[in-house]
Design an enzyme around this catalytic site. Structure first.
Site, PDB file in Angstrom:
ATOM      1  N   GLN A  42     -14.321   2.695   2.365  1.00 46.21           N
ATOM      2  CA  GLN A  42     -13.758   2.260   1.085  1.00 46.21           C
ATOM      3  C   GLN A  42     -13.438   3.476   0.220  1.00 46.21           C
ATOM      4  O   GLN A  42     -14.269   4.372   0.063  1.00 46.21           O
ATOM      5  CB  GLN A  42     -14.738   1.337   0.359  1.00 46.21           C
ATOM      6  CG  GLN A  42     -14.165   0.727  -0.903  1.00 46.21           C
ATOM      7  CD  GLN A  42     -15.117  -0.278  -1.557  1.00 46.21           C
ATOM      8  OE1 GLN A  42     -16.284  -0.378  -1.213  1.00 46.21           O
ATOM      9  NE2 GLN A  42     -14.597  -1.028  -2.510  1.00 46.21           N
ATOM     10  N   HIS A  65     -10.831  -5.311  -2.263  1.00 45.93           N
ATOM     11  CA  HIS A  65      -9.460  -5.564  -1.833  1.00 45.93           C
ATOM     12  C   HIS A  65      -9.423  -5.809  -0.333  1.00 45.93           C
ATOM     13  O   HIS A  65     -10.281  -5.338   0.405  1.00 45.93           O
ATOM     14  CB  HIS A  65      -8.527  -4.413  -2.209  1.00 45.93           C
ATOM     15  CG  HIS A  65      -8.933  -3.067  -1.690  1.00 45.93           C
ATOM     16  ND1 HIS A  65     -10.002  -2.359  -2.197  1.00 45.93           N
ATOM     17  CD2 HIS A  65      -8.409  -2.297  -0.714  1.00 45.93           C
ATOM     18  CE1 HIS A  65     -10.116  -1.207  -1.556  1.00 45.93           C
ATOM     19  NE2 HIS A  65      -9.162  -1.147  -0.630  1.00 45.93           N
ATOM     20  N   PHE A  66      -8.434  -6.571   0.083  1.00 48.96           N
ATOM     21  CA  PHE A  66      -8.185  -6.851   1.485  1.00 48.96           C
ATOM     22  C   PHE A  66      -6.890  -6.178   1.896  1.00 48.96           C
ATOM     23  O   PHE A  66      -5.922  -6.169   1.137  1.00 48.96           O
ATOM     24  CB  PHE A  66      -8.057  -8.362   1.730  1.00 48.96           C
ATOM     25  CG  PHE A  66      -9.383  -9.068   1.763  1.00 48.96           C
ATOM     26  CD1 PHE A  66     -10.021  -9.334   2.964  1.00 48.96           C
ATOM     27  CD2 PHE A  66      -9.992  -9.474   0.587  1.00 48.96           C
ATOM     28  CE1 PHE A  66     -11.240  -9.987   2.995  1.00 48.96           C
ATOM     29  CE2 PHE A  66     -11.217 -10.122   0.605  1.00 48.96           C
ATOM     30  CZ  PHE A  66     -11.842 -10.382   1.815  1.00 48.96           C
ATOM     31  N   HIS A  67      -6.888  -5.638   3.102  1.00 49.62           N
ATOM     32  CA  HIS A  67      -5.704  -5.027   3.693  1.00 49.62           C
ATOM     33  C   HIS A  67      -5.090  -6.011   4.685  1.00 49.62           C
ATOM     34  O   HIS A  67      -5.817  -6.632   5.464  1.00 49.62           O
ATOM     35  CB  HIS A  67      -6.085  -3.771   4.497  1.00 49.62           C
ATOM     36  CG  HIS A  67      -6.684  -2.674   3.694  1.00 49.62           C
ATOM     37  ND1 HIS A  67      -5.976  -1.560   3.330  1.00 49.62           N
ATOM     38  CD2 HIS A  67      -7.931  -2.508   3.194  1.00 49.62           C
ATOM     39  CE1 HIS A  67      -6.759  -0.757   2.639  1.00 49.62           C
ATOM     40  NE2 HIS A  67      -7.958  -1.304   2.548  1.00 49.62           N
ATOM     41  N   ASP A 111       0.860  -1.183   0.000  1.00 53.95           N
ATOM     42  CA  ASP A 111       0.000   0.000   0.000  1.00 53.95           C
ATOM     43  C   ASP A 111       0.897   1.234   0.000  1.00 53.95           C
ATOM     44  O   ASP A 111       1.781   1.354   0.851  1.00 53.95           O
ATOM     45  CB  ASP A 111      -0.897  -0.014   1.244  1.00 53.95           C
ATOM     46  CG  ASP A 111      -2.031   0.984   1.172  1.00 53.95           C
ATOM     47  OD1 ASP A 111      -1.786   2.139   0.755  1.00 53.95           O
ATOM     48  OD2 ASP A 111      -3.155   0.624   1.539  1.00 53.95           O
TER      49      ASP A 111
END
Length: 144
Positions: free
Chosen positions: A101, A107-109, A37
């Protein structure tokens, strides 16, 4: 943006998948992509996305594709844990703007947590140094 709407093929993650925007990749195959990220909430914050689905959120994701993304998220979480030795891990996923969001491609963090270090706010804070991200990515990738 609400939970309903059309997929924007020009969102930043779609552009990353197409190679139009660079990313610091951790791993990828024909189904998923994991990358750092660029606005991390913590040292080692990474993301997992589907390369095949145009689901904007978990309500739209095809179950078989979701299974691939969740398996990749677990793989990434294990590698982050082994490489960075955090005190904890946050695995999260947001659905809709009111939930936090900001990119409407599911998406996954995976966010490492370190004792005594505050968690940055989602989508806020400065952009990370690319060389720092590459160094963290090398450590995480080595643990895969």
């Amino acid at each position: 943006m609400s939970l309903d709407g059309r997929y924007d093929a020009d969102n930043i993650f779609a552009k990353i998948i197409r190679g139009e925007i660079p990313s610091v990749k951790l791993f990828e195959d024909d189904k998923v992509l994991a990358f750092m990220d660029v606005f991390p909430q913590s040292r080692g914050h990474a993301l997992v996305i589907s390369k095949t689905s145009q689901a904007r959120n978990i309500l739209e994701m095809e179950p078989e594709v979701l299974a691939d993304v969740v398996a990749a998220t677990q793989k990434l979480a294990k590698a982050v844990n082994a490489a960075l030795k955090p005190d904890g891990l946050v695995v999260t996923q947001f659905n809709g703007a009111p939930a936090g969001q900001t990119v409407f491609h599911l998406h996954f963090h995976v966010i490492p947590r370190y004792e005594g270090e505050a968690l940055g706010r989602h989508g806020e804070g400065g952009m990370a140094d690319v060389e720092d991200l590459r160094a963290l990515a090398a450590k995480i990738a080595a643990a895969l």
